[in-house]
Design a protein around this motif. Structure first.
Motif, PDB file in Angstrom:
ATOM      1  N   ALA A   1      -3.421 -50.298 -29.144  1.00 45.42           N
ATOM      2  CA  ALA A   1      -2.091 -50.782 -28.701  1.00 45.42           C
ATOM      3  C   ALA A   1      -1.097 -48.972 -29.359  1.00 45.42           C
ATOM      4  O   ALA A   1      -1.499 -49.036 -30.382  1.00 45.42           O
ATOM      5  CB  ALA A   1      -1.563 -51.775 -29.038  1.00 45.42           C
ATOM      6  N   TYR A   2      -0.191 -48.858 -28.548  1.00 41.11           N
ATOM      7  CA  TYR A   2       0.518 -47.444 -28.931  1.00 41.11           C
ATOM      8  C   TYR A   2       1.702 -48.328 -28.433  1.00 41.11           C
ATOM      9  O   TYR A   2       1.976 -48.192 -27.292  1.00 41.11           O
ATOM     10  CB  TYR A   2      -0.078 -46.269 -28.396  1.00 41.11           C
ATOM     11  N   THR A   3       3.062 -48.076 -28.861  1.00 40.46           N
ATOM     12  CA  THR A   3       4.025 -47.864 -29.139  1.00 40.46           C
ATOM     13  C   THR A   3       4.638 -46.828 -29.367  1.00 40.46           C
ATOM     14  O   THR A   3       4.736 -46.643 -30.456  1.00 40.46           O
ATOM     15  CB  THR A   3       4.910 -48.878 -29.689  1.00 40.46           C
ATOM     16  N   ASP A   4       5.721 -45.851 -28.072  1.00 44.18           N
ATOM     17  CA  ASP A   4       6.001 -44.615 -28.849  1.00 44.18           C
ATOM     18  C   ASP A   4       7.844 -45.489 -28.457  1.00 44.18           C
ATOM     19  O   ASP A   4       8.748 -45.109 -27.750  1.00 44.18           O
ATOM     20  CB  ASP A   4       6.442 -44.013 -28.509  1.00 44.18           C
TER      21      ASP A   4
ATOM     22  N   PHE B   1       7.737 -46.214 -24.884  1.00 41.43           N
ATOM     23  CA  PHE B   1       7.017 -46.671 -24.350  1.00 41.43           C
ATOM     24  C   PHE B   1       6.045 -47.552 -25.047  1.00 41.43           C
ATOM     25  O   PHE B   1       6.102 -47.005 -26.440  1.00 41.43           O
ATOM     26  CB  PHE B   1       6.058 -45.239 -23.484  1.00 41.43           C
ATOM     27  N   SER B   2       4.581 -48.187 -24.604  1.00 38.32           N
ATOM     28  CA  SER B   2       3.998 -48.422 -24.723  1.00 38.32           C
ATOM     29  C   SER B   2       2.815 -48.539 -23.965  1.00 38.32           C
ATOM     30  O   SER B   2       2.740 -48.475 -22.394  1.00 38.32           O
ATOM     31  CB  SER B   2       3.799 -49.856 -25.547  1.00 38.32           C
TER      32      SER B   2
ATOM     33  N   LYS C   1       4.402 -49.851 -20.374  1.00 35.35           N
ATOM     34  CA  LYS C   1       5.121 -50.310 -20.655  1.00 35.35           C
ATOM     35  C   LYS C   1       6.167 -49.608 -20.943  1.00 35.35           C
ATOM     36  O   LYS C   1       6.198 -49.254 -22.068  1.00 35.35           O
ATOM     37  CB  LYS C   1       5.348 -51.363 -21.617  1.00 35.35           C
ATOM     38  N   ALA C   2       7.546 -49.343 -19.515  1.00 36.15           N
ATOM     39  CA  ALA C   2       8.716 -48.366 -20.175  1.00 36.15           C
ATOM     40  C   ALA C   2       9.770 -49.289 -20.373  1.00 36.15           C
ATOM     41  O   ALA C   2      10.050 -50.690 -20.060  1.00 36.15           O
ATOM     42  CB  ALA C   2       8.854 -47.355 -19.269  1.00 36.15           C
ATOM     43  N   ARG C   3      10.204 -48.941 -21.537  1.00 36.55           N
ATOM     44  CA  ARG C   3      11.458 -48.924 -21.970  1.00 36.55           C
ATOM     45  C   ARG C   3      12.344 -49.348 -20.940  1.00 36.55           C
ATOM     46  O   ARG C   3      12.209 -48.590 -20.211  1.00 36.55           O
ATOM     47  CB  ARG C   3      11.626 -49.126 -23.374  1.00 36.55           C
TER      48      ARG C   3
END
Length: 168
Positions: A24-27, A32-33, A165-167
């Motif tokens: 899992a990666y979150t920026d 986004f993730s 997934k986009a914020r």
């Protein structure tokens, strides 16, 4: 219409792996993730938010997938972005040839999926790219592999795109 000079096309690729969520990666900065396939290693490439490399293959080219986030001016539509992206493929990918273009969704947003081929250096490559405009950002997910491995790349990218997934 003027988009950032960063190309929306980035080298990415993959091997014939079974897609299974693993990394899992979150920026937070780009909003986004996403989850990379099991066994893929996180890396970086200038102009991208994140790159994931396939486990080592017998080929000298290492398949990869990435996410590029690009600011878009107010009023730019997906149709505008499509035209700019297709133009970039012609200009930036030697022998770039569009195979298919279709409307899809990316995290519930209207999106485009492109499949195309071309050369970069000694490599004959296959690219698959899914992108959407969310707010004032274009989220571009790209996978690249050597030609002939496109079925494996599409399988990996399908899973990668589903986890995005986009914020909002």
């Amino acid at each position: 219409m003027t988009l950032s000079s960063r190309p929306a096309v980035r080298l990415l690729a993959l091997s014939s792996l079974v897609v299974s969520a693993a990394l899992a990666y979150t920026d937070a900065a780009d909003g986004f993730s996403v989850t990379a396939p099991k066994g893929w290693k996180q890396s970086s490439y200038p102009g991208t938010s994140v790159v994931f490399l396939a486990p080592k293959t017998v080929s000298a080219f290492n398949p990869n997938i990435n996410v590029l986030v690009q600011a878009v001016p107010t009023g730019v539509t997906l149709k505008d972005y499509d035209a700019a992206t297709l133009d970039q493929i012609k200009k930036l990918i030697t022998d770039g040839k569009l195979i298919s273009q279709q409307a899809v969704t990316l995290d519930g947003s209207e999106a485009t999926q492109l499949n195309y081929t071309g050369r970069q250096g000694q490599y004959k490559l296959y690219f698959t790219q899914t992108y959407a405009i969310v707010g004032k950002k274009a989220y571009v997910l790209t996978g690249t592999t050597v030609q002939g491995q496109d079925a494996a790349l599409r399988a990996v990218m399908d899973g990668f795109v589903r986890t995005f997934k986009a914020r909002r």
